[in-house]
Design an enzyme around this catalytic site. Structure first.
Site, PDB file in Angstrom:
ATOM      1  CB  THR A   1     -16.123  64.827   1.365  1.00 53.35           C
ATOM      2  OG1 THR A   1     -16.254  63.421   1.583  1.00 53.35           O
ATOM      3  CG2 THR A   1     -16.861  65.569   2.464  1.00 53.35           C
ATOM      4  CB  CYS A   2     -15.575  61.480  -2.983  1.00 52.83           C
ATOM      5  SG  CYS A   2     -17.300  61.250  -3.478  1.00 52.83           S
ATOM      6  CG  MET A   3     -18.229  63.652  -6.319  1.00 54.09           C
ATOM      7  SD  MET A   3     -17.115  63.136  -7.628  1.00 54.09           S
ATOM      8  CE  MET A   3     -17.665  64.209  -8.946  1.00 54.09           C
TER       9      MET A   3
END
Length: 1032
Positions: free
Chosen positions: A999-1001
């Site tokens: 989710t960070c990317m």
């Protein structure tokens, strides 16, 4: 030297530059000039000495003659007039001639003689009842001029005597006619007899007194007597002096009159009406002055006097009682009675409006009837910070405020608009001169009144009891349609300068119509189309939008940052055009904002109607930079700029702050372990003490599952997004008790939250901070707030129209009361309200002593709005205040003020429409061998499109950490969504794996499934497993 043989002598040269002869010539000329000036000064000195000697000898001779005649008078008539009979007042007698000749106002014996003469005069006239016969004999015609001369001189001598001895007679100056033994009363009784309007010489006598500036003498007499009566405290009796003044002003105001035109500086208006509270001292004079004919005459006189010679008004009392303010208070106090006369003329109303407007404009702003109170009205303007601002006496302020009451406004509006139709006829019909004059007079007076006085008391009267709004709208609409705005009459032009003609009408129409919209209910506005039809409202929006754009962008003088506030008196005088530009810009912005709120409740016009035509890319680029005109427009009138453009500005401002903050952060110092099943408690305990700097920085979260084990995954931003979405869902859950929801499932603070949580206010502060952090990071949260609560984030006040979203049943009951035709007092309602929280009933008074105040037809509107205020504002004031404090730790007020409540809702939770899969596909990157035409990618998009909205939101949360996409579309998702092929050969083991995400990317790791059914099953299982980040 030896002789050279040259017989000629060598010429001598003066190295000084000029010959000595020239220097001698200049010296002679200077001496001659000085001698000439000395001889001229001597001649003037001798001439002056001769004049002084001549005057002195003349005065000496006159005084000797006066003494001689005075001695003869005493020998003939006695020192106390004991030898005087009624025949002594006739034309053939020397009695009056001698008395007038030698009378010296400074001589006490002469004063005694004058008083005794007046006593005899009064007695003789009372005995015979014929004043003309007493002075003119049997035939008045041949002696008319002689009698008129004697009596006008005698009358002036009486006034001079009172004036000269006013300090010695201060106890007698305001005595009544019944106290006839007093010297002052006797002199004034004589004046009443001599100046009787029926007498043939009255006009010449009064004219002579006017020529000798008699009102200035009366002024000093009144001020002296007023000081004494203030000490004694006996107001209200009809004094002899009051009767004389009433007689004089009644004569001057009559027609025909051959009195000389008196200098406006010495007129009754300038000298007497500038005495503070003159009507309290002279109530009978007030009654006489308020008659239609006298008010017409003196109002017209004041129009010439005040507008041209305002600087000549007396200022001899104190700084708290300036002459123009006293004049204004006294005029307004009698204006209502004059306007109520059935034969009151349109011209008199125009003159009255002109005078009072000019005087009001000179006043310092009066923001409250009480010096101590500081209640801010809807249209208050900030008082300037200049030192030495004039402060009026509080009683004088109250006199002015009280005089401009509902009765006065009704009467003025009725006279001005009496012959003007409030119903719009043909659009092509241009307003005539009378209509222009009436609109100019009303708007000028009200514009200055709004700037000077507290307006809460008069707004409802103007909105509902006069034809002001329909008349002004009819005027504005026709002028706009014909593109021709009539210029103001000359007497009002100083307010506008060379500004456009629509400024004054809009400066009055906007605040009054805005006040109407605060009181009108939804049925009246949308269904009955009151006070204006929806078609007219759409036309009004266009007019206001164009006017506001002209003021804020086109006119250079209207730049809001072009100097400090100019609403104080002195600055207003220096910058009248800039002042009205600023005022109109403010009231138009406020009305447009309110109309946009009505349009958001139920759309009656496209939102683009509020957008200015001149907003372009250059404007947007300027709006981001502080100190530019475009930035000031963004703060004052954000609705002129499209919503998407404002969102871009908002996100760029947030990105700039985050970038600055990130440049200072070497490492992330705020890392927290949060238990999923205790997310709110853990977050509050660990994060509530964070400073503003910490909140702006990076926050990283590690989740602990129900088994006490840290979940897999490194927080690169995605876990924090998931944390924010989960904690907001938990904190704003109605089961937790901090918030309630309306019938439409919209959230607002629970008024009884303190009964559930002891630290409920600290929790509200923390929740405000959480919401601000979500917005600061660009994270959308699925928290639908009620509009009336969102208005608290903008520090706005809620009104009756907002009540249906909270309590539709209460709203229906209040509207029933508003339109109830019978006697409301029979319903036995009182100014109290019952609160019912968790079965505990408490009763609160809406007003002090409200349980004893019955609701009636007269106060029902007040009751309705107090109930609305209690439910929408008062009950949740503490919770809202603490929530706002936490919210403002990260969200600047200027950022939030760019958006209305409806737009703020979109900023928080994003678009309510379905997920735009096509937009997401257009803004997706591919990696690991996938490309846009790959068969697995085609299957993936088909599967995603077939998902329900709920499952699409779950998918979005799975890959981005948030169930809603960016407000402006997936183009603004950072980084862009990416689908990556799982590494390795295609095998049964690979195909059996579930999709995973980072989710960070914003990354989806998708195995190359062979069939759409398999892809759908695996993807559905992954997004619904609710396994936290264990699948990452």
């Amino acid at each position: 030297m030896f002789f050279t043989g040259d017989p000629t002598s060598r010429k001598r040269v003066d190295m000084g530059g000029r010959s000595s002869k020239e220097r001698d010539r200049q010296k002679v000329l200077e001496q001659t000039r000085l001698e000439r000036n000395r001889r001229l000064w001597l001649r003037r000195q001798n001439s002056a000495a001769l004049k002084i000697q001549k005057y002195f000898r003349g005065r000496k001779v006159v005084e000797a003659e006066h003494a001689k005649v005075r001695e003869q008078f005493y020998q003939t008539y006695g020192e106390h007039c004991e030898n005087v009979d009624r025949h002594c007042f006739g034309p053939d007698s020397e009695f009056l001639r001698q008395l007038i000749f030698f009378f010296d106002v400074r001589n006490l014996n002469d004063f005694s003689v004058l008083v005794e003469t007046c006593r005899l005069l009064v007695n003789f006239v009372q005995d015979c009842g014929d004043a003309v016969g007493l002075f003119a004999g049997m035939d008045n015609t041949p002696n008319h001029s002689l009698v008129a001369y004697r009596l006008k001189r005698f009358s002036f001598a009486c006034i001079q005597a009172i004036h000269q001895n006013r300090n010695q007679l201060k106890d007698q100056l305001l005595m009544t006619l019944e106290e006839s033994s007093a010297s002052t009363t006797i002199l004034l009784q004589a004046l009443l007899l001599l100046l009787d309007l029926k007498l043939p010489w009255a006009c010449k006598a009064v004219g002579y007194l006017m020529h000798r500036n008699v009102f200035s003498l009366f002024r000093e007499v009144i001020l002296t007597g007023k000081e004494n009566i203030n000490a004694r405290g006996s107001f209200g009796k009809i004094s002899a002096l009051e009767c004389v003044l009433a007689l004089v002003i009644s004569h001057v105001g009559q027609s025909p009159c051959i009195c000389l035109n008196v200098d406006s500086q010495w007129s009754f208006s300038s000298q007497i009406l500038t005495i503070p509270f003159i009507w309290k001292l002279f109530p009978y004079l007030k009654k006489v002055f308020a008659s239609w004919s006298l008010t017409l005459y003196y109002t017209n006189q004041m129009t010439l006097c005040v507008l041209n010679h305002a600087n000549l008004l007396p200022s001899d009392i104190s700084n708290e009682f300036p002459g123009y303010a006293c004049l204004l208070g006294n005029i307004l106090e009698t204006a209502g009675a004059a306007l109520s006369q059935p034969d009151c003329s349109f011209e008199m109303a125009l003159d009255l409006a002109a005078v009072t407007t000019f005087l009001l404009d000179a006043l310092p702003p009066i923001k409250s009837s009480s010096r101590e109170s500081s209640t801010a009205g809807e249209d208050d303007m900030i008082i300037g910070d200049e030192i030495g601002e004039l402060v009026l006496d509080s009683n004088l302020e109250q006199q002015i405020i009280s005089a401009i009451d509902s009765c006065f406004l009704l009467q003025l509006a009725n006279v001005l608009f009496g012959g003007i139709s409030a119903i719009c006829g043909s659009h092509n019909e241009v307003p005539d001169d009378k209509e222009v004059a009436a609109v100019a007079a009303a708007c000028s007076f009200l514009h200055v009144t709004f700037n000077t006085l507290p307006i809460e008391r008069i707004m409802t009267v103007l909105a509902y009891r006069t034809e002001l709004v329909p008349v002004l709208w009819n005027f504005i609409k026709r002028c706009h349609h014909n593109q021709k705005w009539s210029s103001l009459p000359e007497r009002f032009s100083y307010l506008l300068g060379d500004g456009p003609g629509w400024l004054l009408p809009l400066s009055v129409f906007c605040p009054v119509y805005k006040h109407m919209l605060m009181i009108v209910d939804n049925e009246e506005f949308y269904e009955q189309e009151k006070p204006l039809s929806l078609k007219d409202v759409r036309c009004l929006i266009v007019i206001l939008r164009q006017a506001l754009w002209q003021l804020l962008w086109v006119f250079p003088s209207a730049h809001p940052s072009s100097g400090k506030n100019i609403s104080n008196t002195s600055a207003h005088k220096r910058h009248p055009v800039e002042a009205i530009h600023k005022r109109v810009g403010t009231v138009v912005s406020e009305l447009m904002s309110q109309l946009q709120d009505w349009n958001n409740r139920r759309q009656f016009t496209p939102p683009s109607d509020f957008h200015a035509d001149g907003v372009n890319d250059y404007f947007i680029s300027q709006a981001v930079m502080e100190g530019t005109k475009a930035h000031d427009i963004l703060k004052q009138a954000p609705f002129l700029i499209p919503f998407t453009s404002r969102v871009k500005i908002f996100t760029s401002q947030l990105a700039s702050v985050r970038q600055r903050q990130g440049a200072h952060a070497v490492f992330t110092r705020n890392r927290f372990r949060i238990r999923r099943d205790h997310i709110l408690e853990d977050a509050y305990n660990q994060m509530s003490a964070l400073s503003e700097e910490d909140l702006k920085g990076l926050i990283r979260v590690t989740f602990v599952n129900e088994f006490g084990v840290e979940e897999a995954g490194i927080d690169g931003g995605g876990i924090f997004k998931d944390f924010m979405e989960n904690i907001t869902r938990a904190a704003f859950d109605v089961q937790y008790g901090l918030f309630k929801e309306t019938a439409d499932h919209l959230l607002y603070p629970n008024p009884g939250s303190g009964m559930i949580h002891e630290q409920h206010l600290q929790f509200f502060h923390f929740l405000g901070t959480l919401l601000a952090k979500a917005m600061f990071e660009g994270i959308l949260v699925d928290i639908p707030f009620a509009t009336f609560f969102l208005s608290k984030l903008k520090q706005k006040y809620n009104y009756l129209n907002d009540l249906p979203s909270l309590d539709p049943e209460l709203y229906r009951h209040l509207i029933f009361l508003k339109h109830f035709k019978g006697d409301i007092s029979e319903l036995e309602l009182y100014f109290v309200i019952v609160n019912n929280e968790y079965g505990e009933q408490t009763e609160e008074e809406l007003l002090p002593g409200g349980k004893n105040i019955r609701v009636t037809n007269e106060n029902v509107i007040t009751f309705i709005h107090l109930v609305s205020n209690h439910r929408l504002n008062f009950q949740i004031r503490q919770q809202s205040s603490h929530f706002l404090r936490g919210f403002q730790q990260l969200m600047q007020k200027d950022w939030i003020d760019m958006f209305n409540e409806h737009e703020l809702q979109l900023l928080i939770l994003g678009s309510l429409d379905s997920l735009d899969v096509d937009d997401l596909r257009c803004n997706t990157n591919y990696a690991g061998g996938y490309h846009s035409d790959h068969y697995v990618i085609d299957m993936f998009w088909e599967v995603l499109k077939s998902f329900s909205l709920e499952n699409q939101k779950k998918f979005l949360k799975f890959v981005t950490g948030c169930s809603r996409g960016p407000l402006l579309g997936f183009k603004y998702l950072e980084p862009l969504f990416c689908i990556q092929r799982v590494a390795g050969l295609v095998s049964e083991e690979t195909l059996d794996r579930l999709p995973t995400s980072a989710t960070c990317m914003n990354l989806l790791k998708l195995p190359p499934y062979r069939s759409k059914e398999q892809l759908e099953a695996k993807l559905m299982y992954a997004i619904t497993a609710d396994a936290g980040f264990d699948l990452s």
